[in-house]
Design a protein around this motif. Structure first.
Motif, PDB file in Angstrom:
ATOM      1  N   LEU A 270       0.812  -1.222   0.000  1.00 34.34           N
ATOM      2  CA  LEU A 270       0.000   0.000   0.000  1.00 34.34           C
ATOM      3  C   LEU A 270       0.845   1.272   0.000  1.00 34.34           C
ATOM      4  O   LEU A 270       0.415   2.318  -0.450  1.00 34.34           O
ATOM      5  N   TYR A 271       2.060   1.148   0.521  1.00 29.74           N
ATOM      6  CA  TYR A 271       2.906   2.335   0.617  1.00 29.74           C
ATOM      7  C   TYR A 271       3.855   2.450  -0.567  1.00 29.74           C
ATOM      8  O   TYR A 271       4.788   3.238  -0.559  1.00 29.74           O
TER       9      TYR A 271
ATOM     10  N   LEU B  44      -3.735  -7.067   1.397  1.00 30.76           N
ATOM     11  CA  LEU B  44      -3.069  -5.778   1.594  1.00 30.76           C
ATOM     12  C   LEU B  44      -3.588  -5.052   2.830  1.00 30.76           C
ATOM     13  O   LEU B  44      -2.937  -4.157   3.341  1.00 30.76           O
ATOM     14  N   VAL B  45      -4.762  -5.431   3.293  1.00 32.57           N
ATOM     15  CA  VAL B  45      -5.369  -4.689   4.396  1.00 32.57           C
ATOM     16  C   VAL B  45      -5.522  -5.506   5.677  1.00 32.57           C
ATOM     17  O   VAL B  45      -6.192  -5.089   6.607  1.00 32.57           O
ATOM     18  N   THR B  46      -4.917  -6.674   5.710  1.00 30.44           N
ATOM     19  CA  THR B  46      -4.986  -7.462   6.949  1.00 30.44           C
ATOM     20  C   THR B  46      -3.584  -7.704   7.495  1.00 30.44           C
ATOM     21  O   THR B  46      -2.596  -7.558   6.775  1.00 30.44           O
ATOM     22  N   GLY B  47      -3.515  -8.060   8.766  1.00 29.01           N
ATOM     23  CA  GLY B  47      -2.234  -8.353   9.396  1.00 29.01           C
ATOM     24  C   GLY B  47      -1.648  -9.649   8.856  1.00 29.01           C
ATOM     25  O   GLY B  47      -2.323 -10.406   8.158  1.00 29.01           O
ATOM     26  N   ALA B  48      -0.394  -9.922   9.181  1.00 27.15           N
ATOM     27  CA  ALA B  48       0.305 -11.104   8.692  1.00 27.15           C
ATOM     28  C   ALA B  48      -0.514 -12.368   8.941  1.00 27.15           C
ATOM     29  O   ALA B  48      -1.264 -12.459   9.905  1.00 27.15           O
TER      30      ALA B  48
ATOM     31  N   GLY C 221      -7.569  -0.315   6.171  1.00 26.07           N
ATOM     32  CA  GLY C 221      -7.329  -1.694   6.577  1.00 26.07           C
ATOM     33  C   GLY C 221      -8.641  -2.405   6.841  1.00 26.07           C
ATOM     34  O   GLY C 221      -9.712  -1.796   6.866  1.00 26.07           O
TER      35      GLY C 221
ATOM     36  N   ALA D   5      -6.241  -5.749  10.683  1.00 27.50           N
ATOM     37  CA  ALA D   5      -4.919  -5.384  10.174  1.00 27.50           C
ATOM     38  C   ALA D   5      -3.915  -5.370  11.316  1.00 27.50           C
ATOM     39  O   ALA D   5      -2.749  -5.027  11.118  1.00 27.50           O
ATOM     40  N   ASN D   6      -4.392  -5.717  12.512  1.00 33.14           N
ATOM     41  CA  ASN D   6      -3.545  -5.796  13.700  1.00 33.14           C
ATOM     42  C   ASN D   6      -2.748  -4.520  13.959  1.00 33.14           C
ATOM     43  O   ASN D   6      -1.547  -4.572  14.249  1.00 33.14           O
ATOM     44  N   LYS D   7      -3.411  -3.376  13.801  1.00 28.14           N
ATOM     45  CA  LYS D   7      -2.680  -2.117  13.972  1.00 28.14           C
ATOM     46  C   LYS D   7      -3.594  -1.009  14.472  1.00 28.14           C
ATOM     47  O   LYS D   7      -4.821  -1.111  14.424  1.00 28.14           O
TER      48      LYS D   7
ATOM     49  N   GLU E 194      -3.789   2.919  13.474  1.00 33.72           N
ATOM     50  CA  GLU E 194      -3.283   3.925  12.537  1.00 33.72           C
ATOM     51  C   GLU E 194      -3.352   5.284  13.237  1.00 33.72           C
ATOM     52  O   GLU E 194      -4.379   5.652  13.804  1.00 33.72           O
TER      53      GLU E 194
ATOM     54  N   THR F 243       1.982   4.109  12.409  1.00 32.48           N
ATOM     55  CA  THR F 243       1.103   3.054  12.915  1.00 32.48           C
ATOM     56  C   THR F 243       1.703   2.450  14.175  1.00 32.48           C
ATOM     57  O   THR F 243       2.903   2.521  14.395  1.00 32.48           O
TER      58      THR F 243
END
Lengths: 658, 358
Positions: free
Chosen positions: A227-228, A275-279, B82, B102-104, B106, B118
């Motif tokens: 995304l970045y 792209l929008v979820t955690g690992a 996310g 997204a476990n974060k 922002e 983040t």
């Protein structure tokens, strides 16, 4: 050997198999008795004019008048033997495959319907697991089949539940007296992608054996822009697929053919983050064992066949990061036993009849169901075909009534016609009734399952015009087919909030209609042979029920059903060099039911070059592929990264003793 | 004849192909809404976004009725926030957006919504509560913890074990954490002392505490939803309880009559004497003086709201409706005196939280 592998890998399946067989053998035999008797009555009619109708009476080949069948030629199948069923369909047709990426779940939205509305059949045996009702096309490797045919349109009158959009038929037809044929292939590509396949066909006058083996493993760690805008490598996306297919047929005389086929498939895949979820650390393992035994008796102007099949599928999902027990480690296994008896024969001049009975027992186990669930199904079907030689037309009527435990299933008739209109124009028309019974997940998934669900029902109609200016010549030069279709699916099941719960409900009514074009031309310029194929589908699929006062989904296109799909394929052959240029377009797909958000359409271009060298009875070919030639950055599913340009090389060896 | 048919058909085919190509080259046209001033005097709508595949969004509704859509993407060149945007909290010039899947968290600039970094490595964060300029607490459902965040370096400085934490509220110099149990059931409130950042007590309540409010007398009201049918033990009745924060004793306990119908959430009016909650049939009202739950809905509605909020400046009750969760949902506003509907505002996908900005 297979048996040993089978019992070792699938002890649970073996147990279930024994239970099912013991429990139902009597029932099956009892049900089949009347058909067995009726099928044996001989006939003395003499018919010459029905030569164009196959006496083998395969429902797919003979009783599908008015429907369109898409099949892949041996060149296409050979060139894509390291692909799976989803990949070959999305590359070589204008049908839409919803795929989450290489090696990931791939399903078909046939003519704007849901994934559960397309039945997948192997040797006529339904493969869609009773739990989800949908077949993951990434788990069927092309290399294991010598025939893949796609039947467009409703075929519930022939095959029963779940064939509203269409059906896909995988086969390995036995071919006798062909000697020894060996195929071997090696494949390597970008992102540590590697595959190998061997196929050995051996046949004499009475015996046919075919052994197919395939494996494909890939790290699938393709680079993409996050995304970045940073270039990163895909994580947790590896896959490993193994497939084994063994067919053995024995033809003791011209009157009898018996065979057994075993297909063992195992697939492991990691499930990547988006792209929008955690690992993600999730993974999934699928294992299947499928066995079909068949016995066929040919007699004067007819045949009777009996098939008994056992299908076992298991899915093991693991997500060590999850707190939810059922998400951390979840297992689903399904077992199905199918027995089918059918008898087809010529009744009199230019008339054929086929009738049969199919018994199906499903057994599924999942911790999400809280244990075991089962279902018994019975289908009775009869088909009639009338050929009118003077008009070059044929008319086909199919009738089928299914009986399912716990449901009233609609009677499913179908009427189809096809034939010549003018010298170069022919036409097809078909009208059918179809249905789908709810899947076990929809019925029993705790706490949301809804046991009050009714089957989904549809009326399907379609008409085709075929222009074939060169049909009278030996070499097919030019063919162009246009099809329009229309269908309304009632009681369409969707998951909807009910109070604070989610429940599958028979709420939706979906109107699907569309237009399909396909054309193919073959021509020669000097020593170049050019084959050009193109096809286009327009699929409009809209929700016809306003479920809420503020519902903006009303009359809107269903999500992930592209209006437009387009495909071009150009093959240039010169001195055993084949250059292939393939273009695919997938149109805008809405991601929300109010159609306010969408993913833009995208073109994918693929190029390949191959060269074949023949040395005596052997042939070696080398093929080089460039996929996504222009390095297009696209999303097939929202926020799932897809690979850019990639390369692969395959080497194929073929030996033919004759 | 045959040749001309072929030729004509060939031309037609080319034209059709060209038309399809042109028609298929669809344009993507997203006009960004650019706010001309900071987001003050109104409320944020926190939209979770489509489950599994999509991104959540944040909209802002100004008191004059202007709606700014998807602030984050507009301010950050189309960047998605996310998957499953859960909640928002503001401390001065910084706004924290908790993105569950997204476990974060922002961090954005409060005025412009431009991304300023983040806080990562949080496992399924749900809510964040800021107590001063230095410390914040984040409830994380996946590892059943409350993470302590140092706001100077945005580092996780500590972790406290809880049980499937959801909402939190600052009560005096403590943080009260509602333990719903994650995907099992819990029936407790963890009390954290802000100064020492330690757990000082655990209050046993009824299953699944889902809402908490402090009334005008300084007493704490907690809505306990009860167990649902699929939980071990099956359905259990809901309870609305009042806790004395001085000694954690339960001083009021109102039991709901049905075990199948579950009350959820709790919002309070500006004078802190009337509570509102969700219950089958609509939004219900509860006056703390009478201590008598009403039998009929104050605002009746057949489909359930996803979340409630109370607009203290305008005395309005807000309820969100996500419809099918894959199309834009709605925010309905009702007058708190007679329960009549004022208006409805189109939100994003699955509007799950309303956050007021003075």
């Amino acid at each position: 050997m297979y048996f040993a592998i089978f019992t070792e890998l699938f002890p649970q399946a073996f147990q279930d198999f024994k239970i099912i067989v013991m429990k139902d053998l009597f029932l099956i035999l009892f049900c089949l008795t009347p058909v067995l008797i009726s099928g044996q009555t001989g006939s003395g009619d003499t018919i010459v004019q029905l030569s164009q109708v196959q006496v083998t009476a395969s429902r797919l080949n003979t009783f599908t008048a008015g429907l369109k069948i898409i099949s892949f030629d041996s060149l296409t199948l050979g060139g894509r033997q390291f692909s799976n069923l989803g990949e070959i369909i999305s590359r070589e047709t204008a049908l839409y495959i919803k795929s989450y990426g290489q090696g990931s779940l791939a399903t078909i939205a046939f003519r704007g319907t849901a994934a559960t509305h397309t039945g997948i059949y192997w040797k006529g045996i339904p493969l869609n697991p009773s739990t989800s009702g949908l077949f993951d096309l990434s788990l069927a490797p092309v290399a294991l089949f010598n025939s893949i045919r796609i039947l467009a349109g409703g075929s519930g009158s022939l095959f029963g539940s779940g064939n509203i959009g269409g059906s896909i038929h995988l086969n390995n037809e036995p071919a006798f007296e062909k000697g020894l044929i060996i195929h071997a292939g090696l494949y390597g590509g970008s992102f540590d992608d590697f595959g190998q396949t061997v196929r050995i066909l051996s046949s004499g006058k009475k015996v046919f054996s075919s052994t197919g083996l395939l494996y494909r493993i890939s790290e699938n760690d393709f680079p993409f822009k996050n995304l970045y805008g940073e270039k990163v490598k895909q994580q947790n996306a590896a896959f490993r697929h193994y497939g084994l297919m063994q067919d053995l047929y024995w033809k003791p005389s011209q009157r009898w053919l018996t065979g057994i086929s075993v297909w063992i498939q195992s697939g492991f895949r990691e499930i990547p983050a988006t792209l929008v979820t955690g690992a993600s650390v999730a993974s999934q393992e699928d294992k299947s064992v499928r066995v079909v035994a068949s016995l066929k008796n040919f007699y004067s102007y007819g045949s009777t066949s009996l098939k008994i099949a056992y299908i076992h599928d298991s899915l093991h999902y693991k997500n060590p990061a999850s707190q939810i027990a059922n998400d951390r480690d979840s297992r689903i296994s399904t077992n199905r036993i199918v027995a089918e008896l059918q008898s087809g024969r010529q009744l009199w001049m230019n008339t054929m009849i086929n009738s049969g009975i199919s018994v199906n027992r499903e057994l599924a186990f999942s911790n999400n169901f809280g244990g075991k669930v089962s279902q018994n199904r019975l289908g009775l079907f009869v088909s009639l075909l009338q050929v009118i030689p003077s008009l070059h037309w044929k008319v086909n009527l199919n009738l089928r009534q299914d009986f399912t435990e716990g449901y009233k299933v609609p009677f499913t008739p179908a009427l189809g016609m096809e034939g010549k209109i003018m010298r170069i124009i022919s036409g097809k028309i078909n009208l059918s009734r179809n249905f789908r019974i709810p899947a076990f997940n929809e019925l029993y998934w705790r706490p949301y399952g809804n046991q009050n669900l009714k089957p989904e029902k549809s009326w399907n109609g379609e008409a085709s015009l075929i222009f074939n200016p060169a049909s009278d010549s030996e070499k097919k030069l030019w063919e162009f087919i246009t099809t329009v279709y229309n269908s309304i699916v009632e009681d369409w099941i969707i998951w909807m909030p009910e109070g604070n719960d989610w429940k599958p409900q028979n709420i939706a009514e979906v109107w699907t209609r569309g237009l399909e074009f396909s054309g193919s031309s073959t021509f020669s310029i000097n020593r170049f042979t050019v084959i050009f194929n193109e096809s286009y589908t327009y699929a409009r699929s809209t929700q016809q029920i306003k479920a809420y006062t503020n519902d903006n989904a009303y009359h809107k296109q269903l999500i992930y059903v592209p209006l437009h799909r387009l495909f071009f394929n150009l093959n240039v052959n010169y001195k055993r060099f084949i250059l292939n240029y393939n273009v695919n377009y997938t149109g805008r797909r809405y991601t929300t039911s109010d159609n306010k958000s969408h993913l833009p359409g995208y073109f994918l271009n693929n190029l390949s070059l191959s060269k074949e060298v023949k040395i005596g009875k052997c042939a070696i070919s080398v093929k080089f592929d460039i996929n996504n030639l222009f390095d297009k950055n696209y999303q097939a599913i929202e926020y799932y990264p897809m690979p850019g340009r990639s390369y692969n090389v395959s080497v194929n060896f073929k030996f033919n003793s004759k | 004849m045959k040749k001309s048919v072929l030729k004509r058909a060939g031309i037609a085919r080319l034209i059709i192909t060209a038309v399809i190509f042109l028609y298929s080259c669809e344009n993507d046209n997203n006009d960004p809404v650019v706010p001309d001033e900071g987001y003050t005097g109104g409320f944020y709508i926190v939209n979770e976004g489509p489950y599994l595949t999509g991104t959540g969004t944040i909209d802002f509704v100004r008191n004059d009725g202007t709606v700014y859509k998807d602030l984050f993407a507009s301010a950050n060149g189309g960047l998605p926030l996310g998957n499953i945007v859960q909640s928002v909290s503001i401390i001065g010039s910084q706004t924290f957006v908790v993105v569950n899947n997204a476990n974060k968290v922002e961090i954005v600039d409060t005025k412009t919504f431009k991304s300023a970094g983040t806080i990562d490595n949080l496992l399924s964060p749900r809510f964040m509560i800021t107590v001063d300029n230095e410390n914040a607490f984040v409830s994380c459902i996946q590892d059943s913890s409350v993470r302590i965040i140092n706001l100077n370096g945005f580092e996780i400085t500590g972790s406290l074990p809880v049980k499937g934490p959801e909402k939190m509220m600052q009560i005096n110099d403590q943080i009260w954490v509602l333990n719903q149990g994650g995907f099992s059931v819990d029936s407790s409130i963890t009390v954290i002392d802000i100064a020492s950042k330690t757990i000082v007590d655990t209050i046993q309540v009824y299953p699944q505490p889902s809402g908490i409010q402090e009334d005008r007398n300084g007493k704490v009201w907690v809505m306990c939803t009860g167990r649902n049918a699929w939980h071990i033990g099956g359905n259990s009745e809901g309870h609305l309880i009042c806790i004395n924060p001085a000694d954690y004793s339960i001083i009021e306990d109102i039991e709901f009559p049905s075990i199948e119908n579950h009350p959820e959430e709790l919002v309070i009016n500006q004078t802190k004497d009337v509570l509102y909650y969700r219950y089958p049939g609509g939004i219900y009202k509860f006056e703390i003086e009478t201590v008598e739950p009403e039998n009929s809905a104050f605002i009746s509605r057949s489909s359930s709201f996803y979340t409630l909020a109370y607009d203290k400046d305008h005395s309005l009750i807000l309820g969100t409706d996500p419809l099918d969760y894959i199309q834009n949902g709605w925010v309905f506003r009702y007058r708190s005196d007679d329960g009549s509907v004022v208006d409805s505002i189109e939100a994003g996908i699955a509007p799950g939280e309303i956050f007021f900005v003075p």
